[in-house]
Design an enzyme around this catalytic site. Structure first.
Site, PDB file in Angstrom:
ATOM      1  N   HIS A 319       0.817  -1.219   0.000  1.00 41.48           N
ATOM      2  CA  HIS A 319       0.000   0.000   0.000  1.00 41.48           C
ATOM      3  C   HIS A 319       0.851   1.268   0.000  1.00 41.48           C
ATOM      4  O   HIS A 319       0.337   2.361  -0.247  1.00 41.48           O
ATOM      5  CB  HIS A 319      -0.997   0.006   1.171  1.00 41.48           C
ATOM      6  CG  HIS A 319      -0.440   0.367   2.502  1.00 41.48           C
ATOM      7  ND1 HIS A 319      -0.151  -0.563   3.481  1.00 41.48           N
ATOM      8  CD2 HIS A 319      -0.115   1.571   3.056  1.00 41.48           C
ATOM      9  CE1 HIS A 319       0.299   0.059   4.561  1.00 41.48           C
ATOM     10  NE2 HIS A 319       0.335   1.358   4.329  1.00 41.48           N
ATOM     11  N   ASP A 349       0.035  -7.399   1.417  1.00 39.24           N
ATOM     12  CA  ASP A 349       0.486  -6.013   1.578  1.00 39.24           C
ATOM     13  C   ASP A 349       1.996  -5.910   1.755  1.00 39.24           C
ATOM     14  O   ASP A 349       2.498  -5.263   2.675  1.00 39.24           O
ATOM     15  CB  ASP A 349      -0.238  -5.338   2.747  1.00 39.24           C
ATOM     16  CG  ASP A 349      -0.237  -3.812   2.641  1.00 39.24           C
ATOM     17  OD1 ASP A 349       0.434  -3.282   1.738  1.00 39.24           O
ATOM     18  OD2 ASP A 349      -0.886  -3.171   3.478  1.00 39.24           O
ATOM     19  N   SER A 423       4.414   2.825   7.778  1.00 37.57           N
ATOM     20  CA  SER A 423       4.083   1.641   6.988  1.00 37.57           C
ATOM     21  C   SER A 423       5.272   1.167   6.166  1.00 37.57           C
ATOM     22  O   SER A 423       5.913   1.948   5.465  1.00 37.57           O
ATOM     23  CB  SER A 423       2.918   1.950   6.048  1.00 37.57           C
ATOM     24  OG  SER A 423       1.738   2.164   6.768  1.00 37.57           O
TER      25      SER A 423
END
Length: 476
Positions: A319, A349, A423
C-alpha cells in the site's frame, strides 16, 4: 429444484376395469408423443484413488443456476426410460410432456441444504477437509472460518428423462418417479487469503434412479450432482489448487495482475542467512536505523522500508507503492535514488524494491514469532519525512495467527507507537533483528490508536513474495 409446471395431460384417476386395462393402456400410451431426451455421455467415473492428503480446509458456499429460464430440462418419454422399473411408465400422459426450468441465475442450495449435503458427503468420503458440516450443531462459525478455500458451483445444463409410475390395476398415477439426470457443473475456487477466485473447473455427472419413489426426482438430481462432485475430487488440478499449489508461493505466486509485478513463474528469491544479533538494541541502534529507509511516492506520499540484501533489495508495504513502477528511496545518510518495484503482493500487503547500489547492510531476519510481552522496537518515518529513523518502543501484545477476521494471514500486535508514514518499516526485537513489517494500526471504537499496532511477521512477508532465507527449504 426450480421447475415450472410441466405440460402433462390431466391424469386419469377413474377406475378402469381390469378387462379393459390392456386396450386402454395401448390407446392412452399412443397419445403420449414425447420422445426420449438426448443424454450426453458423462465422463468416466474416476478410478479408485487413495484418499487425498495435504489439502487445505475447504468450505462449500452455494449452488446457483446458470440455466436460462424456459429451457426444457426433462422429458417424460412415451417409450419409457431404459433401466427403470416403474410400472405403466407415463401411462396417463398425452401430447408432448416436458419439464421447463423457471427463474434465472439464483441460489439453488446452500451448504446446509440438499446439494450441500451431497457435496459434504462426497468430498469427505474422498478425504477432503470440508469445514461446512451440515450435521454439526455447534461451533459452526469457527469451523467455517477455518477454511482456506471456498467452493461454489453453477449448474450450466440439465437433461433428464423420467417415468411416473401408474397403478397396475386401475391406471391411476402414483406420484412416484424413476429416471435419469445429467448435469454440467462449473466449480469455482476462492482463496480466502488472496480474497479472489483463483481457479475454475468443469465436470459432469449422471445418475439413474431405477426404482420409482415419491422422492425419485430429487434423488436423481442429487445423485447427478454428487457424481459431478466426485469427478471434481478426482481432478488433479483441483487437488493442487486446494493444496496451496496454486497459492501465493506456487505457480501463480499470488502476484497481482499488473504488468509491474513479477510473473507467477518467478524463481525463488534467496536472502542471506545472517547470524542473529545478540547485542542489546541501544548498542546496535545506529546500524539498524541506518538500514531503514523512507520510500517516497508521488508528490507527497511516503512510507518506510528496510534493507534485506546487500545488492540493493528493500522490503516495504504494497500500500506504500501501490501499482507504481518506480519510487524514490531516501537513506538516513541523505542518499536518495530511484528504486524499481520488482515484486509485490496486494493482499499480504508487501512489496520488494531494488535500488542500483550494492554494499548495503541488510538486517538479520528472526523468522520465529516473538513471545507475548517481549520488548520490541519500531523504526520508520512517521508523519513527516524529516522524522526519518524514528524509534518507538513497546511490547508484543498478541500473536494473531488468523489476522483480525479469522480468515487472514497472521499478524503481530504490539503497543509500540505507529503513525502514518511508518508503513513498511521495521519491527525488531531487543537485539535489532527483524521480526516483522509495520502495516497498520487497529481501530478502537472507530478511532485508530497507536497502542494497537499491527505488523506482518517477516516469515509471512517472505512467503508471499516467494522469498526464502539461504539454507531454508523452498516454499511448498
Amino acid at each position: 429444484m426450480v421447475f415450472g409446471e410441466s405440460n402433462r395431460a390431466r391424469r386419469i384417476a377413474t377406475f378402469v376395469p381390469s378387462a379393459c386395462l390392456l386396450a386402454a393402456c395401448a390407446a392412452l400410451t399412443a397419445c403420449n408423443t414425447t420422445p426420449t431426451m438426448d443424454i450426453p455421455v458423462a465422463q468416466d467415473a474416476p478410478a479408485d484413488f487413495i484418499r487425498v492428503e495435504g489439502t487445505k480446509p475447504i468450505a462449500f458456499e452455494r449452488v446457483v443456476s446458470g440455466i436460462r429460464s424456459g429451457t426444457v430440462v426433462a422429458h417424460y418419454p412415451a417409450d419409457g426410460v431404459p433401466g427403470t422399473s416403474a410400472s405403466l411408465c407415463n401411462y396417463g400422459y398425452t401430447g408432448e410432456v416436458t419439464e421447463t426450468w423457471i427463474g434465472a441465475s439464483q441460489q439453488l442450495s446452500g451448504w446446509r441444504d440438499d446439494l450441500g449435503i451431497a457435496f459434504f458427503d462426497t468430498m469427505t468420503g474422498r478425504g477432503f477437509d470440508v469445514t461446512t458440516d451440515p450435521g454439526k450443531l455447534f461451533n459452526v462459525p469457527d469451523e467455517i472460518d477455518r477454511a482456506q478455500y471456498l467452493i461454489a458451483a453453477r449448474i450450466d445444463e440439465m437433461r433428464g428423462n423420467f417415468c411416473e409410475e401408474h397403478h397396475w390395476w386401475d391406471g391411476r398415477p402414483l406420484g412416484k418417479y424413476a429416471g435419469e439426470v445429467y448435469l454440467d457443473v462449473t466449480w469455482s475456487v476462492y482463496d480466502v487469503v488472496q480474497q479472489r477466485e483463483i481457479a475454475q473447473f468443469t465436470s459432469n455427472g449422471y445418475f439413474l434412479k431405477s426404482k420409482a419413489s415419491t422422492t425419485g426426482f430429487m434423488e436423481a438430481w442429487r445423485g447427478a450432482f454428487a457424481a459431478s462432485a466426485d469427478r471434481l475430487a478426482g481432478d488433479a488440478d483441483f487437488v493442487a489448487a486446494v493444496s496451496g499449489k496454486l497459492g501465493p508461493t506456487a505457480q501463480t505466486a499470488g502476484l497481482p495482475e499488473s504488468g509491474s509485478a513479477v510473473p507467477g513463474s518467478a524463481p525463488v528469491f534467496v536472502l542471506p542467512n545472517l547470524p542473529l544479533s545478540q547485542r542489546p538494541f541501544h548498542e546496535v541502534s545506529d546500524a539498524v536505523t541506518g538500514s531503514v529507509v523512507t520510500v517516497v511516492v508521488g508528490a507527497g506520499g511516503h512510507g518506510s522500508g528496510f534493507v534485506v540484501r546487500e545488492d540493493g533489495h528493500i522490503l516495504t508495504n504494497y500500500h506504500v507503492v501501490g501499482e507504481a513502477e518506480t519510487v524514490r528511496v531516501r537513506f538516513p545518510s541523505g542518499l536518495e535514488m530511484a528504486a524499481d518495484v520488482v515484486r509485490r503482493h496486494k493482499v499480504r500487503d508487501v512489496a520488494l524494491l531494488r535500488v542500483p547500489v550494492s554494499g548495503l547492510k541488510p538486517l538479520p531476519l528472526h523468522l520465529a514469532y516473538p513471545k507475548v510481552a517481549a520488548p520490541v522496537f519500531v523504526i520508520g518515518t512517521p508523519a513527516q519525512r524529516v522524522l526519518e529513523a524514528t524509534v518507538t518502543r513497546g511490547i508484543v501484545s498478541s500473536i494473531r495467527p488468523k489476522g483480525l477476521t479469522g480468515r487472514e494471514p497472521p499478524l503481530i500486535q504490539a503497543d509500540a507507537a505507529v503513525h502514518g508514514g511508518n508503513s513498511g518499516g521495521a519491527l525488531v526485537d531487543e537485539n535489532g533483528n527483524i521480526l516483522g513489517v509495520t502495516v497498520a494500526v487497529a481501530n478502537a471504537g472507530g478511532q485508530a490508536t497507536d497502542s494497537l499496532s499491527l505488523f506482518i511477521p517477516i516469515a509471512s512477508a517472505l512467503e508471499y513474495l516467494n522469498m526464502i532465507v539461504d539454507g531454508s527449504p523452498p516454499p511448498s
